[in-house]
Motif scaffolding. Structure first.
Motif, PDB file in Angstrom:
ATOM      1  N   VAL A 120      10.930 -11.207  -2.696  1.00 34.96           N
ATOM      2  CA  VAL A 120       9.971 -11.091  -1.602  1.00 34.96           C
ATOM      3  C   VAL A 120       9.268  -9.752  -1.778  1.00 34.96           C
ATOM      4  CG1 VAL A 120      11.227 -12.578  -0.017  1.00 34.96           C
ATOM      5  CG2 VAL A 120      11.731 -10.133  -0.047  1.00 34.96           C
ATOM      6  N   SER A 121       8.015  -9.693  -1.381  1.00 32.73           N
ATOM      7  CA  SER A 121       7.199  -8.505  -1.634  1.00 32.73           C
ATOM      8  C   SER A 121       6.295  -8.242  -0.432  1.00 32.73           C
ATOM      9  CB  SER A 121       6.309  -8.692  -2.874  1.00 32.73           C
ATOM     10  OG  SER A 121       7.013  -9.254  -3.956  1.00 32.73           O
ATOM     11  N   TYR A 122       5.800  -7.002  -0.384  1.00 30.18           N
ATOM     12  CA  TYR A 122       4.757  -6.693   0.593  1.00 30.18           C
ATOM     13  C   TYR A 122       3.795  -5.701  -0.045  1.00 30.18           C
ATOM     14  CZ  TYR A 122       6.334  -1.941   1.664  1.00 30.18           C
ATOM     15  OH  TYR A 122       6.639  -0.615   1.575  1.00 30.18           O
ATOM     16  N   ARG A 123       2.599  -5.679   0.494  1.00 34.00           N
ATOM     17  CA  ARG A 123       1.654  -4.614   0.183  1.00 34.00           C
ATOM     18  C   ARG A 123       0.862  -4.291   1.445  1.00 34.00           C
ATOM     19  NH1 ARG A 123      -3.274  -7.110  -3.564  1.00 34.00           N
ATOM     20  NH2 ARG A 123      -3.947  -8.763  -2.131  1.00 34.00           N
ATOM     21  N   THR A 124       0.410  -3.061   1.561  1.00 30.34           N
ATOM     22  CA  THR A 124      -0.306  -2.627   2.761  1.00 30.34           C
ATOM     23  C   THR A 124      -1.766  -2.317   2.430  1.00 30.34           C
ATOM     24  OG1 THR A 124       0.406  -0.339   2.372  1.00 30.34           O
ATOM     25  CG2 THR A 124       1.767  -1.695   3.830  1.00 30.34           C
ATOM     26  N   HIS A 125      -2.594  -2.428   3.477  1.00 26.81           N
ATOM     27  CA  HIS A 125      -4.028  -2.162   3.373  1.00 26.81           C
ATOM     28  C   HIS A 125      -4.330  -0.891   4.147  1.00 26.81           C
ATOM     29  CE1 HIS A 125      -8.365  -2.632   4.287  1.00 26.81           C
ATOM     30  NE2 HIS A 125      -8.397  -3.260   3.128  1.00 26.81           N
ATOM     31  N   SER A 126      -5.011   0.034   3.509  1.00 19.06           N
ATOM     32  CA  SER A 126      -5.339   1.301   4.150  1.00 19.06           C
ATOM     33  C   SER A 126      -6.580   1.882   3.504  1.00 19.06           C
ATOM     34  CB  SER A 126      -4.167   2.284   4.000  1.00 19.06           C
ATOM     35  OG  SER A 126      -4.441   3.492   4.649  1.00 19.06           O
ATOM     36  N   ASP A 127      -7.448   2.464   4.328  1.00 19.58           N
ATOM     37  CA  ASP A 127      -8.678   3.112   3.829  1.00 19.58           C
ATOM     38  C   ASP A 127      -9.507   2.159   2.976  1.00 19.58           C
ATOM     39  OD1 ASP A 127      -7.933   5.517   5.066  1.00 19.58           O
ATOM     40  OD2 ASP A 127      -6.772   6.133   3.298  1.00 19.58           O
ATOM     41  N   GLY A 128      -9.545   0.888   3.378  1.00 22.61           N
ATOM     42  CA  GLY A 128     -10.442  -0.063   2.751  1.00 22.61           C
ATOM     43  C   GLY A 128      -9.921  -0.714   1.483  1.00 22.61           C
ATOM     44  N   SER A 129      -8.670  -0.468   1.087  1.00 23.40           N
ATOM     45  CA  SER A 129      -8.176  -1.087  -0.154  1.00 23.40           C
ATOM     46  C   SER A 129      -6.693  -1.435  -0.014  1.00 23.40           C
ATOM     47  CB  SER A 129      -8.384  -0.150  -1.346  1.00 23.40           C
ATOM     48  OG  SER A 129      -7.642   1.041  -1.172  1.00 23.40           O
ATOM     49  N   TRP A 130      -6.272  -2.382  -0.847  1.00 19.71           N
ATOM     50  CA  TRP A 130      -4.881  -2.802  -0.868  1.00 19.71           C
ATOM     51  C   TRP A 130      -4.086  -1.956  -1.861  1.00 19.71           C
ATOM     52  CZ3 TRP A 130      -2.762  -5.899   2.598  1.00 19.71           C
ATOM     53  CH2 TRP A 130      -3.561  -6.799   3.298  1.00 19.71           C
TER      54      TRP A 130
END
Length: 830
Positions: free
Chosen positions: A334-344
């Motif tokens: 299982v994985s996650y990624r976050t979005h911040s300042d307009g990019s993943w």
């Protein structure tokens, strides 16, 4: 490759070296046969609610206290297949039916259906239950269980699965076994007072709209053009039973399965469900013919839509989900990624499901939980499920993102040390070092983290009680492979059973405060014996090296065995070797070599090279084709000079079964995955006293002459290795048979009663002379030791053993003395 006997052979592809097969079907077959025998001639009236259309109306109440319970009786029940699948294989044959009408307003937490059993008023010892929308043959159970644990007597039906003023039907049967468990119970339904979770749920996906918003793609067998086939599918009924090696009706047992789930059936995708021919034999030509052949590089990916979470204001995020899984050399992430300042950002990956053994039973309602450390950052996140596929399937439902609990310490269940051998002769015990990985799965730093290991004997005497201090552990911190400074040393000369417990605590993580204190502990058990040296207590499967690893047309030869270390071998001799074979008829006429090697790792490279091995005992065995499948043999070895096979002090031995194949016929040895010796091997290596478990000899050209034997997974990544958690049924029987006659003379009395036994069995022993050593072993039909007891200096004795907790069935009791032995069949009934 063919299916042999009652064990179920499974294909294991190039991702690993073994074929394997499950014990589940053989257990069911034997129990069915035995229950039919035990109850032949017993006639019970057929229940009035034997069929779904005649279901008896049960009471529904707002609370459990208000229930008016309805009585039920499965005795005399006959199979009713009108409503669809059952989660219990063939154990539903004595089913009876009830119905329940929903109130005008469905309770906010749904309902509970409870079958009271195993009490003074309810004599059925085990219960199965399925909840259906109707009696229609296509109806699928919303929820289902089969158990002999009275505390697990209920189904919780989610409100999303219920309609007001609607009638539902409930199937009840005698769970776990066949008609042998029939009896009476009581049943009723009431509003569920609990929500089913104490979590603060931030976001949830139940797949009521299928895969809408989710992206799925992947690769089949490394083929980059196969993305359209390597996809996750919406499962309207939650079923994953299209593959060759899945029982009908297998599927996820999640709270909202009524609106469907998602999943991957790599068994079906590999062979279209055609790997088994109608005659039950395996068709090897079917493998790889499906829409997505498994193999190196097979991967299914599932990605969520963007999930805004910038306003959640939590210190940590945890992913939870319900899954249906049966695994065979697959990998799960299982994985996650976050979005911040307009990019993943990049993906953060977490490997999961490592605690499930290969080819283990299907788990239909497993709840998993992973702390996504750092996932609270940014304004949005995505989650991803990745299935690196071999066999069999992975179903998922009810995905939640929840606020991470502050306190949640874990004693990791996938990596903890056990004794070097589960059965060790008392003279051959060696020190071993406890080891257990520790994880802070909570959102708060834990101080004064402590891992305790405590070992007691059968009398409750504490043999070992030590602590390992970890200091402070930040959130989402895993500490691996820390040895205790003091080794475990059990007393020599005492035949006993030892149980040990790892427990992790901290200043805050107590039994009262920890989120799940149950996962703070791991337990082990092993015994010291007089004459048995074994790394298992019975077969759970059969294995052979995968033919895909051999050169084209090479004979499928291999050698497989176990490692045994003798610190005090002088004066000990080998009486015999016990070993198990699954398909003897397939290798009829081919001599098998049984060879005991003494091994000295002269260059300390942890490889048993041919120049380091010395033959100290040998035998050959040839099957004539009349032997039954899944048999256990006992064979004496000899030396080149006809003398006894003797051991030495401080010496390591490899007991090998060597199969020199003449063609492409697979040979299956009985083996076990009960125990994982990896952690104790590592802790021993770290302490400077290496120990090992199973031993493999393999060459792609099928030539075993002068090849190296592997004793560990560590080393050259280009070599072929094997699992720590698989050991063959290859045992050493030491010294006890010195001068033993084959059969104990008749004038020696060995009385066993009652037979059949229900709760207790009595032994009356009366020998013609005092016996210095007496051993009593009770074994089941698979040769697994149920219990072993040793006595000294007995001439006359009355002994009593409790068999109330043993499964009903046939057993063999072996009484051995220095003057001979006697085997007595015993039937256990309940």
């Amino acid at each position: 490759m063919k299916q042999q006997g009652d064990f179920h052979h499974e294909v294991l592809f190039v991702a690993f070296i073994f074929y394997s097969k499950s014990l589940e079907t053989i257990l069911k077959k034997y129990l069915l046969v035995l229950s039919g025998f035990l109850f032949s001639g017993v006639f019970v009236a057929q229940p009035v609610n034997d069929n779904c259309i005649d279901a008896i109306v049960m009471d529904y109440a707002g609370t459990e206290a208000e229930l008016v319970l309805v009585s039920g009786d499965t005795r005399g029940g006959t199979p009713d297949s009108s409503a669809g699948y059952v989660c219990s294989g063939t154990w539903w044959y004595d089913d009876v039916w009830f119905s329940v009408v929903m109130p005008p307003v469905i309770p906010s937490n749904g309902i509970i259906v409870r079958a009271y059993f195993g009490t003074e008023n309810d004599d059925v010892p085990a219960v199965g239950m399925g909840f259906y929308a109707s009696c229609d043959s296509s109806a699928i159970a919303f929820s289902c269980f089969s158990t002999d644990t009275p505390d697990l007597d209920s189904l919780s039906i989610h409100p999303e699965c219920l309609e007001p003023n609607t009638t539902y039907v409930v199937r009840i049967w005698s769970g776990v076994s066949a008609d042998g468990n029939s009896g009476t119970f009581r049943i009723g339904a009431f509003a569920n007072p609990h929500s089913g979770t104490t979590d603060h749920v931030l976001w949830e996906e139940t797949f009521s709209d299928g895969l809408e918003g989710w992206t799925t793609f992947g690769f089949c067998g490394g083929n980059s053009d196969s993305s359209m086939n390597a996809v996750w599918h919406y499962l309207p009924d939650g079923l994953l039973d299209d593959g060759s090696f899945a029982s009908p009706g297998v599927g996820i047992n999640s709270p909202t399965v009524c609106n469907g789930a998602i999943g991957v059936d790599s068994d079906y995708d590999d062979n279209f469900g055609n790997a088994l021919r109608p005659d039950g034999m395996i068709d090897p030509d079917a493998y790889g013919t499906g829409p997505c052949p498994v193999g190196d590089g097979s991967q299914y990916l599932l990605v969520s839509p963007s999930i805004p979470h910038g306003a959640w204001g939590v210190e940590g995020i945890t992913l939870t989900w319900v899954q249906c899984i049966r695994q065979f050399q697959s990998q799960y992430f299982v994985s996650y990624r976050t979005h911040s300042d307009g990019s993943w950002g990049g993906w953060h990956n977490f490997q999961v499901n490592q605690e499930f053994p290969n080819d283990d039973i299907t788990r239909t309602d497993d709840r998993s939980r992973v702390f996504f450390g750092g996932a609270e950052e940014g304004d949005s996140l995505q989650i991803r499920f990745v299935y690196n596929a071999n066999y069999y399937f992975w179903g998922i439902d009810d995905i939640r993102l929840v606020e991470t609990e502050c306190i949640n310490m874990r004693s990791m269940s996938n990596w903890y040390a056990i004794a070097p051998a589960v059965n060790t002769p008392v003279e051959q015990v060696v020190p071993w070092w406890p080891l257990n990985d520790v994880y802070n799965a909570g959102a708060c730093t834990q101080t004064n983290v402590n891992l305790n290991f405590r070992l007691v004997n059968s009398d409750g005497q504490v043999i070992y009680n030590q602590n390992l201090d970890y200091g402070s552990l930040p959130a989402d911190e895993l500490v691996e492979n820390m040895n205790f400074s003091v080794p475990v040393i059990v007393p020599n000369g005492k035949f006993d059973t030892y149980t040990g417990t790892y427990t992790v605590t901290s200043d805050d993580a107590t039994e009262e405060s920890d989120y799940d204190f149950g996962d703070n502990m791991n337990a082990i058990a092993y015994r010291t014996t007089e004459d048995l040296f074994a790394l298992e207590t019975g077969a759970t499967r059969a294995i052979a090296v995968n033919d895909a690893l051999y050169d084209a047309q090479a004979p499928l030869s291999y050698a497989y065995g176990n490692y045994f270390y003798f610190p005090k071998g002088d004066g000990e001799k080998l009486v015999s070797v016990t070993w198990g074979v699954s398909n003897p008829s397939d290798v009829a006429g081919i001599p098998l070599n049984l060879i005991l090697y003494k091994w000295s790792d002269a260059n300390h490279n942890e490889i048993a090279e041919s120049s380091e091995r010395e033959i100290v005992g040998f035998a050959t065995h040839t099957f004539d084709g009349t032997e039954p499948d899944d048999m256990i043999l006992e064979t004496a070895l000899e030396t080149f000079f006809g003398a006894d096979v003797l051991f030495e002090d401080n010496a390591a031995y490899l007991m090998m079964i060597e199969y020199y194949a003449t063609d492409r016929t697979l040979f299956f040895l009985l083996s076990s995955e009960q125990y994982n010796y990896g952690a104790v091997m590592l802790s021993a290596l770290q302490a400077g006293t290496p120990t090992y478990a199973s031993v493999l000899g393999f060459s792609p050209d099928g030539n075993l002459q002068d090849i190296d034997y592997e004793v560990t997974e560590r080393g050259d990544p280009n070599r072929v290795y094997f699992g720590w958690n698989i050991v063959p049924l290859v045992r050493l029987n030491i010294d006890f048979g010195d001068g033993v006659e084959d059969v104990l003379p008749e004038e020696n009395i060995v009385g066993l009663y009652p037979n059949p036994a229900f709760e207790k069995v009595n032994f009356d022993l009366e020998f013609t002379q005092k016996m210095e050593r007496v051993q009593i072993i009770m074994s089941d039909v698979f040769g697994r030791s149920v219990w072993i007891e040793h006595y000294r200096d007995i001439e006359k004795a009355s002994l009593e053993f409790n068999v109330a907790k043993l499964p009903p069935g046939a057993y063999t009791v072996q009484v051995s003395t220095e003057r001979g032995s006697r085997a007595i069949p015993l039937m256990v009934q309940h």
